[in-house]
Enzyme design. Sequence first.
Site, PDB file in Angstrom:
ATOM      1  CE1 TYR A 122     -33.594  15.537   8.298  1.00  0.00           C
ATOM      2  CE2 TYR A 122     -33.453  13.967  10.094  1.00  0.00           C
ATOM      3  CZ  TYR A 122     -33.022  15.127   9.498  1.00  0.00           C
ATOM      4  OH  TYR A 122     -32.033  15.876  10.096  1.00  0.00           O
ATOM      5  CG  ASP A 200     -29.351  30.360  -0.213  1.00  0.00           C
ATOM      6  OD1 ASP A 200     -30.523  30.784  -0.087  1.00  0.00           O
ATOM      7  OD2 ASP A 200     -28.783  30.275  -1.319  1.00  0.00           O
ATOM      8  CG  ASP A 224     -30.838  18.644  11.852  1.00  0.00           C
ATOM      9  OD1 ASP A 224     -30.845  18.662  13.091  1.00  0.00           O
ATOM     10  OD2 ASP A 224     -29.950  18.091  11.173  1.00  0.00           O
ATOM     11  CG  ASP A 228     -27.347  21.954  15.685  1.00  0.00           C
ATOM     12  OD1 ASP A 228     -28.420  21.628  16.224  1.00  0.00           O
ATOM     13  OD2 ASP A 228     -26.330  21.232  15.705  1.00  0.00           O
TER      14      ASP A 228
HETATM   15  C1  IPM Z   1     -31.792  16.496  15.968  1.00  0.00           C
HETATM   16  C2  IPM Z   1     -30.753  15.479  15.518  1.00  0.00           C
HETATM   17  C3  IPM Z   1     -31.427  14.336  14.738  1.00  0.00           C
HETATM   18  C4  IPM Z   1     -32.048  14.939  13.478  1.00  0.00           C
HETATM   19  C5  IPM Z   1     -30.486  13.173  14.394  1.00  0.00           C
HETATM   20  C6  IPM Z   1     -29.795  12.620  15.606  1.00  0.00           C
HETATM   21  C7  IPM Z   1     -31.209  12.069  13.698  1.00  0.00           C
HETATM   22  O1  IPM Z   1     -29.745  16.080  14.794  1.00  0.00           O
HETATM   23  O2  IPM Z   1     -32.732  16.118  16.668  1.00  0.00           O
HETATM   24  O3  IPM Z   1     -31.646  17.672  15.633  1.00  0.00           O
HETATM   25  O4  IPM Z   1     -31.394  15.052  12.454  1.00  0.00           O
HETATM   26  O5  IPM Z   1     -33.232  15.281  13.537  1.00  0.00           O
HETATM   27 MN    MN Z   2     -29.883  18.260  14.815  1.00  0.00          MN
END
Ligand code: IPM
Ligand code: MN
Length: 327
Positions: A122, A200, A224, A228
Amino acid sequence: MRIAVLPGDGIGPEVIGAAVEVLKHVAPDLETVHGDVGLECFSRRGEYLPDETLDLIRESDAVLFGAITTPLKAEGYRSPILRIRKEFDLYANLRPVRNPAPGIGLVDMDVIIVRENTEGMYTGEETVDDEGVDLKRRVSRAASERICRFAREISESQSRKSVTCVHKANVLRKSDGLFRDVFYEVMEESVIESRDMIVDAAAAALVSNPQCMDVIVTLNLYGDILSDEAAALAGGLGIAPSANLGDGHALFEPVHGSAPDIAGKGVANPTASFLTTAMMLEHIGRTEEAGRIRRAVTATLSAGHRTRDLGGGLGTKEFSEQVLSRL
Ligand code: IPM
Ligand code: MN
Ligand code: NAD
C-alpha cells in the site's frame, strides 16, 4: 468528548446515519460533528479529503467513518482512507470477525485479524514505463515490530489461545521473511502459542478449519483480503466492524465498502456499523454502552429480524428500529 462522523459515499451515509441514532441513544452526552469526504465530496467541492476534514479528525477523540467510492479513472488519485491511515499513523487495523448471533454465517468463527496498516503493497508508489509498471513494496522492521507487539498485547489481554503470523515468506523471502522473523522475536516468552502460516493455506484454513484460527497478524494486503473472506464466512460484509488505531488517533469503520449495487435502496445491513460504533465506544472507555449495543444487535438477530443480505426482508430503517427498541 467529540466524535467526527464521516459518512462518505454510497451506503456509507445510510449505515452511519443509523449508527449515529444508536450512538445518540446510548451516549447522548457525546458531541458528534459531521465532516465531508469521498467521491460525492469531490463532485461538490473539487477535493476528496478537504483540509477542514483533516482538522476535524485532529480535533476529535475518535472518528466514525462510513465508506467511500473509488473513482475508476482519476489522475493522481490517492484514497482518502489510505491518506488518513498514513497521515494519522493509524498503524493497526483491528478486524474482529464473529458470527453476530447464533445460526448466522456459514461457519462458526471467532477470529481477530490484526492487519499492518501503513505499508506492504500500500505504498502507492507505482512507476510506469514503456514495458509496464513497478510497485514499491515496503516491509520495515519498525512497522512489523509494532504491529506484532499490538497483536501480542491484544492476545494476552484477551487470553486468546494462539497468534498466527500469516505471510508469503516462501516467495517473498526477504520482505515477508523479515515480518515472520520479527513476529517470532516479539512473541518470545509470551504465554500465547505463536505459529505461522503461508497466506494461501491460511485462506483455505479459514474455510475448512476456522476453529484452528484465533488471532492472525499479517501484512496489509493479506489482511485486507482475509478480513473480507472471514466476514463472508461469519455472515457477510454487512456484519464486520473494524478499528484503525494509532498512538494518538483512532478511526472506526465497517469492513465493507460503499456497495454501489445497493446504495440508495435503503436495504443495507447496518449491523457492521453498529458493531463498529460499539468498538469505538469501548475505545473511549464507554464499555457499558458498547456492551448494550452488542447485546441489542444479537438479540434483534436472534429474534429473527434480518436484512436482505441475511435472508430477511427488513430494510436498514426497520432493522435499526428493532435494535433501537431493544436498547
Ligand atoms: C478496506 C478497503 C480499503 C483497503 C480500500 C478502500 C482502500 O478495502 O478498508 O478494507 O484496501 O484497505
Ligand atoms: Mn477491504
Ligand atoms: P463492497 O464492500 O462495497 O460490496 C461488496 C458486496 O457486499 C456488494 O454486493 C454489496 O452490496 C455487499 N455489501 C457490502 N456491505 C453491505 C451491507 N452493509 N449490507 C448489505 N450488503 C453489503 O465492495 P466493492 O463493491 O468491491 O466496492 C465498492 C466501492 O467501495 C469501491 O469503490 C471500493 O473501492 C470502495 N471500498 C471502500 C471502502 C472504505 O471506504 N473503507 C472499503 C472497501 C471498498
